[in-house]
Motif scaffolding. Structure first.
Motif, PDB file in Angstrom:
ATOM      1  N   GLY A 112       0.832  -1.217   0.000  1.00  0.00           N
ATOM      2  CA  GLY A 112       0.000   0.000   0.000  1.00  0.00           C
ATOM      3  C   GLY A 112       0.857   1.254   0.000  1.00  0.00           C
ATOM      4  N   ALA A 113       1.908   1.236   0.812  1.00  0.00           N
ATOM      5  CA  ALA A 113       2.772   2.417   0.921  1.00  0.00           C
ATOM      6  C   ALA A 113       3.432   2.729  -0.418  1.00  0.00           C
ATOM      7  CB  ALA A 113       3.819   2.194   2.001  1.00  0.00           C
ATOM      8  N   VAL A 114       3.960   1.685  -1.062  1.00  0.00           N
ATOM      9  CA  VAL A 114       4.643   1.898  -2.340  1.00  0.00           C
ATOM     10  C   VAL A 114       3.644   2.388  -3.402  1.00  0.00           C
ATOM     11  CG1 VAL A 114       5.814   0.700  -4.240  1.00  0.00           C
ATOM     12  CG2 VAL A 114       6.594   0.369  -1.886  1.00  0.00           C
ATOM     13  N   GLN A 115       2.441   1.800  -3.392  1.00  0.00           N
ATOM     14  CA  GLN A 115       1.393   2.241  -4.330  1.00  0.00           C
ATOM     15  C   GLN A 115       1.070   3.718  -4.143  1.00  0.00           C
ATOM     16  OE1 GLN A 115      -1.939  -0.352  -3.726  1.00  0.00           O
ATOM     17  NE2 GLN A 115      -1.163  -1.870  -5.186  1.00  0.00           N
ATOM     18  N   GLN A 116       1.131   4.122  -2.910  1.00  0.00           N
ATOM     19  CA  GLN A 116       0.826   5.495  -2.541  1.00  0.00           C
ATOM     20  C   GLN A 116       1.963   6.436  -2.978  1.00  0.00           C
ATOM     21  OE1 GLN A 116      -1.855   6.416  -0.793  1.00  0.00           O
ATOM     22  NE2 GLN A 116      -1.239   8.385   0.006  1.00  0.00           N
ATOM     23  N   LEU A 117       3.203   5.937  -2.840  1.00  0.00           N
ATOM     24  CA  LEU A 117       4.373   6.804  -3.033  1.00  0.00           C
ATOM     25  C   LEU A 117       4.842   6.912  -4.483  1.00  0.00           C
ATOM     26  CD1 LEU A 117       6.251   5.595   0.147  1.00  0.00           C
ATOM     27  CD2 LEU A 117       5.544   7.966  -0.270  1.00  0.00           C
ATOM     28  N   GLU A 118       4.649   5.837  -5.262  1.00  0.00           N
ATOM     29  CA  GLU A 118       5.159   5.872  -6.643  1.00  0.00           C
ATOM     30  C   GLU A 118       4.601   7.044  -7.456  1.00  0.00           C
ATOM     31  OE1 GLU A 118       4.804   1.823  -7.938  1.00  0.00           O
ATOM     32  OE2 GLU A 118       6.946   1.418  -7.544  1.00  0.00           O
ATOM     33  N   PRO A 119       3.283   7.245  -7.450  1.00  0.00           N
ATOM     34  CA  PRO A 119       2.778   8.430  -8.193  1.00  0.00           C
ATOM     35  C   PRO A 119       3.312   9.743  -7.631  1.00  0.00           C
ATOM     36  CG  PRO A 119       0.944   7.061  -7.391  1.00  0.00           C
ATOM     37  CD  PRO A 119       2.186   6.478  -6.826  1.00  0.00           C
ATOM     38  N   LEU A 120       3.521   9.774  -6.310  1.00  0.00           N
ATOM     39  CA  LEU A 120       4.054  10.996  -5.686  1.00  0.00           C
ATOM     40  C   LEU A 120       5.476  11.284  -6.157  1.00  0.00           C
ATOM     41  CD1 LEU A 120       3.102  11.149  -1.894  1.00  0.00           C
ATOM     42  CD2 LEU A 120       2.725  12.898  -3.627  1.00  0.00           C
TER      43      LEU A 120
ATOM     44  N   ASN B 272       6.570  10.829  -8.988  1.00  0.00           N
ATOM     45  CA  ASN B 272       6.491  11.485 -10.308  1.00  0.00           C
ATOM     46  C   ASN B 272       6.033  12.932 -10.196  1.00  0.00           C
ATOM     47  OD1 ASN B 272       7.287   9.196 -11.774  1.00  0.00           O
ATOM     48  ND2 ASN B 272       5.202   8.356 -11.641  1.00  0.00           N
ATOM     49  N   SER B 273       5.023  13.133  -9.334  1.00  0.00           N
ATOM     50  CA  SER B 273       4.484  14.502  -9.234  1.00  0.00           C
ATOM     51  C   SER B 273       5.387  15.400  -8.389  1.00  0.00           C
ATOM     52  CB  SER B 273       3.064  14.478  -8.659  1.00  0.00           C
ATOM     53  OG  SER B 273       3.070  13.928  -7.367  1.00  0.00           O
ATOM     54  N   GLN B 274       6.176  14.790  -7.499  1.00  0.00           N
ATOM     55  CA  GLN B 274       7.081  15.588  -6.665  1.00  0.00           C
ATOM     56  C   GLN B 274       8.498  15.032  -6.771  1.00  0.00           C
ATOM     57  OE1 GLN B 274       5.882  16.873  -2.891  1.00  0.00           O
ATOM     58  NE2 GLN B 274       3.781  17.201  -3.527  1.00  0.00           N
ATOM     59  N   PRO B 275       9.104  15.152  -7.948  1.00  0.00           N
ATOM     60  CA  PRO B 275      10.408  14.490  -8.158  1.00  0.00           C
ATOM     61  C   PRO B 275      11.535  15.093  -7.322  1.00  0.00           C
ATOM     62  CG  PRO B 275       9.825  15.877 -10.039  1.00  0.00           C
ATOM     63  CD  PRO B 275       8.648  15.888  -9.128  1.00  0.00           C
ATOM     64  N   ASN B 276      11.288  16.221  -6.684  1.00  0.00           N
ATOM     65  CA  ASN B 276      12.359  16.851  -5.890  1.00  0.00           C
ATOM     66  C   ASN B 276      12.114  16.790  -4.393  1.00  0.00           C
ATOM     67  OD1 ASN B 276      13.844  17.594  -8.198  1.00  0.00           O
ATOM     68  ND2 ASN B 276      12.416  19.291  -8.526  1.00  0.00           N
ATOM     69  N   ASN B 277      11.156  15.942  -3.985  1.00  0.00           N
ATOM     70  CA  ASN B 277      10.835  15.836  -2.568  1.00  0.00           C
ATOM     71  C   ASN B 277      11.611  14.651  -1.966  1.00  0.00           C
ATOM     72  OD1 ASN B 277       9.663  15.483  -0.046  1.00  0.00           O
ATOM     73  ND2 ASN B 277       7.618  16.079  -0.773  1.00  0.00           N
ATOM     74  N   ALA B 278      12.654  14.979  -1.202  1.00  0.00           N
ATOM     75  CA  ALA B 278      13.527  13.942  -0.643  1.00  0.00           C
ATOM     76  C   ALA B 278      12.752  12.957   0.224  1.00  0.00           C
ATOM     77  CB  ALA B 278      14.636  14.603   0.174  1.00  0.00           C
TER      78      ALA B 278
ATOM     79  N   ALA C 284      16.183   4.523  -4.736  1.00  0.00           N
ATOM     80  CA  ALA C 284      15.380   5.560  -4.066  1.00  0.00           C
ATOM     81  C   ALA C 284      16.197   6.250  -2.986  1.00  0.00           C
ATOM     82  CB  ALA C 284      14.118   4.945  -3.482  1.00  0.00           C
ATOM     83  N   GLU C 285      16.963   5.455  -2.262  1.00  0.00           N
ATOM     84  CA  GLU C 285      17.787   5.990  -1.175  1.00  0.00           C
ATOM     85  C   GLU C 285      18.818   6.989  -1.717  1.00  0.00           C
ATOM     86  OE1 GLU C 285      17.478   5.225   2.252  1.00  0.00           O
ATOM     87  OE2 GLU C 285      18.828   6.960   2.276  1.00  0.00           O
ATOM     88  N   SER C 286      19.435   6.624  -2.841  1.00  0.00           N
ATOM     89  CA  SER C 286      20.475   7.517  -3.361  1.00  0.00           C
ATOM     90  C   SER C 286      19.848   8.796  -3.924  1.00  0.00           C
ATOM     91  CB  SER C 286      21.341   6.796  -4.391  1.00  0.00           C
ATOM     92  OG  SER C 286      20.923   7.068  -5.698  1.00  0.00           O
ATOM     93  N   ARG C 287      18.634   8.647  -4.484  1.00  0.00           N
ATOM     94  CA  ARG C 287      17.922   9.843  -4.977  1.00  0.00           C
ATOM     95  C   ARG C 287      17.625  10.793  -3.801  1.00  0.00           C
ATOM     96  NH1 ARG C 287      16.999  13.421  -8.643  1.00  0.00           N
ATOM     97  NH2 ARG C 287      14.964  14.377  -8.613  1.00  0.00           N
TER      98      ARG C 287
END
Ligand SMILES: [Zn+2]
Length: 657
Positions: free
Chosen positions: A606-614, A616-622, A644-647
């Motif tokens: 659920g968490a990953v499903q929630q975060l993946e679109p985010l 894309n929409s917030q590519p600069n949010n650490a 993801a960690e390195s990003r």
């Protein structure tokens, strides 16, 4: 000359005369310009006999038109009084008795009526308090343009965020008129300047440095002059109808009321009213008889010969002007109504002004003989007095004709309430549900509470201005007068919360809630204070209490979810964040918090499903990538987790100054 030839010549002269009189269309309607000046006491205008001020624009309109010496507003509150002007109805009829109450679509508004007649309509407001996006919903009906304030303020300054100076308002109106020259026009211009805080620009701040309220009036008059000059330059003045009216007055300390809204004395209900008719009809005339601001729209309807709406509480003023005498006008009863005291938990007031008397219905009723006591200083109330009995009968008759409605303020956002406070008013959502409000006669009389109101008002204005020690002193003084004033306790709590003294804040807010258990705002602030103090169980209780009363309060949901997470109850936290997302599905903060709660309870899919679109929409949010890394790790996806960690690391590094 032969008879036939003479007839032809006469006809030609007649036709020429006709075309000279009627410009484009033979039956063209006049332009109608309505200028409302906020907080304008009649007795502070030069042409109303006030010597120490210069109001040349108002004076010159009075010379070109008719000045009504005794005009009264039914309400001392901006929204209610403007709605009365624009509908010809009393506040108890149109129902807009508070900020944020929507004007029901069953009541036609001035602009709608004129738009139906082919008018081009524009409204130009000087204060956010008349913004149709929050405080005055429905007032924009019928306007081609209703010049609201920007949804997001450009800066923190008062100007442009809460208020516009009169000259700016006039400029906005003139710009619109210049780009929409085709008539007929109905334009409403609202100058807010005389409303407190009194802060006129130079040279008025200098000329009137000891009387800044007068300075604001003189400045508003200069804005009016600007507008009238524009109309003259365009050649629109002569044939237009120009109406100038105050929405209410200002207490200026009379009856111990510094501003307006609480009382119904003449200091806040007697307003200037000037109507310049087409072709300067009746120029220079002064009508001494009592009239009401609800009579303005019926007058316009009468002038334009358009069908009136189903109900009007006012009557046309034209019939009075056709007559020579003024004695007949004394019979127009002026009703006064204010529910604003209820915001503070005090009784609402009703009044009748008629035949030289004013009756005020209150827990301690009042009767004044205005002929011998125009300042309303000697209360002659006696229950058996004939004027009292007649006035009471009129008020109960009025009540019986009131439309049935469940009028309540729309749920307004916290930022809206804060704006209202910055203007010096207590907002509708500040005092929770009104279901437990006792019978008005059992509430305190506002007369006994006015000093508290002045101090509360002072505190609100000081807070807005960042003068928090002044605000604190004023609020503490209120508590000296009455230690159980919930509004003061709540405001003091809020003040300490923002100052970072959480223990003190929590104490005041707890106290406020003991007195007024339905105070949702106090409960929300108490939750914030207790959370900041680390009292998670207490914070949970307060926030739950707040949400029980107003379940749709987004910030309270978000905070309660966080409190549950800190209490190691991720399941309950998830519920709160999901509820928050139902209120604002696109809110990234709530989405992130939900992902955190899901990770905490091991729901990685659920968490990953929630975060993946985010991502894309917030590519600069650490934070998004950090949580995503945790989610992938939980799912055993090592490569994705590392990526993801390195990003997240890169983004964090870039964020460092
Ligand atoms: Zn006002």
């Amino acid at each position: 000359m032969h008879a036939a030839k003479r007839l032809i010549v006469l006809c030609a002269i007649w036709a020429a005369g006709l075309s000279a009189q009627s410009p484009r269309k033979p039956a063209s309607q006049p332009d109608v310009f309505l200028v409302t000046i906020d907080t304008l006491r009649a007795d502070h205008v030069h042409c109303y006999g006030y010597g120490p001020i210069q109001t040349p624009a108002l004076d010159s309109l009075a010379k070109d038109g008719v000045r009504f010496a005794e005009a009264f507003t039914p309400s001392p509150i901006t929204n209610a009084s403007h709605t009365s002007i624009l509908t010809g109805l009393l506040p108890s009829t149109h129902g807009v008795t508070d900020f944020g109450v929507r004007l029901a679509s069953t009541f036609p508004v001035w602009a709608e009526l004129l738009k139906k007649q082919g008018y081009h309509t524009g409204a130009f407001i000087g204060s956010v308090v008349l913004d149709s996006q929050n405080f005055a919903p429905g007032l924009d009906r019928g306007f081609d343009l209703y010049d609201n304030f920007p949804k997001v303020a450009q800066n923190k300054s008062r100007w442009g965020r809460l208020e516009r100076r009169g000259r700016d308002v006039a400029q906005h109106a003139e710009t619109w008129l210049s780009t929409h020259p085709a008539g007929p026009h109905f334009v409403w211009v609202h100058f807010y300047d005389p409303h407190d805080p009194y802060d006129p620009p130079p040279p008025y701040s200098q000329i009137y440095k000891d009387r800044l309220y007068d300075g604001e009036i003189a400045y508003a008059d200069s804005a009016l002059a600007d507008f009238v000059t524009y109309l003259k330059k365009k050649g629109w003045y002569e044939n237009s109808v120009v109406i100038i009216v105050g929405d209410h007055g200002e207490g200026l300390g009379e009856h111990h009321e510094e501003t307006h809204g609480i009382f119904l004395y003449d200091s806040t209900t007697h307003v200037p009213l000037i109507i310049k008719f087409r072709g300067q009809w009746q120029a220079g005339r002064v009508v001494e008889g009592q009239v009401r601001t609800t009579d303005i729209l019926p007058t316009v309807i009468d002038l334009l010969k358009i069908p009136p709406p189903g109900r009007l509480d006012g009557e046309s003023l034209i019939s009075y002007l056709d007559l020579v005498g003024t004695a007949e006008t004394t019979l127009r009863a002026a009703f006064g109504e204010t529910d604003y005291p209820m915001r503070f938990g005090w009784a609402p007031l009703r009044s009748v002004r008629r035949e030289g008397f004013k009756f005020i219905e209150a827990p301690k009723p009042e009767l004044y003989d205005l002929r011998s006591d125009p300042r309303e200083l000697t209360n002659n109330y006696a229950p058996w007095d004939a004027t009292v009995q007649k006035s009471r009968a009129m008020l109960s008759d009025l009540k019986s004709k009131m439309p049935v409605r469940s009028s309540s303020a729309e749920s307004v956002s916290q930022s809206t309430i804060d704006e209202l406070k910055a203007l010096g008013y207590l907002g509708p959502a500040d005092v929770g549900s009104t279901t437990n409000v006792p019978e008005p006669s059992l509430l305190p009389d506002p007369k006994d509470k006015i000093e508290e109101q002045n101090l509360l008002h002072k505190a609100m204005m000081a807070s807005e201005d960042g003068r928090s020690s002044e605000a604190r002193a004023a609020l503490e003084k209120v508590l000296e007068l009455d230690p159980k004033t919930p509004t003061a306790l709540r405001q003091l709590g809020e003040l300490e919360l923002h100052a970072g003294d959480y223990a003190k804040a929590a104490e005041h807010l707890k106290h406020a809630r003991e007195i007024l258990p339905d105070d949702v705002t106090a409960a929300f602030y108490e939750g914030q204070a207790l959370d900041a103090e680390g009292d998670l169980v207490g914070a949970r209780e307060a926030l739950e209490a707040s949400l029980k009363l107003t379940p749709s309060r987004f910030p309270a949901r978000l905070l309660l979810g966080q409190v549950y997470l800190s209490l190691k109850d991720p399941k309950a936290a998830e519920d709160q964040f999901e509820a928050a997302l139902l209120l604002r599905p696109q809110n990234a903060e709530a989405q992130l918090w939900l992902a955190r709660a899901q990770i905490a309870s091991g729901k990685f899919v659920g968490a990953v499903q929630q975060l993946e679109p985010l991502s894309n929409s917030q590519p600069n949010n650490a934070e998004v990538f950090e949580l995503l890394a945790q989610g992938y790790s939980g799912l055993g996806k090592k490569v994705e987790a590392e990526r993801a960690e390195s990003r997240a690391k890169t983004l964090r590094k870039n964020r460092q100054p």
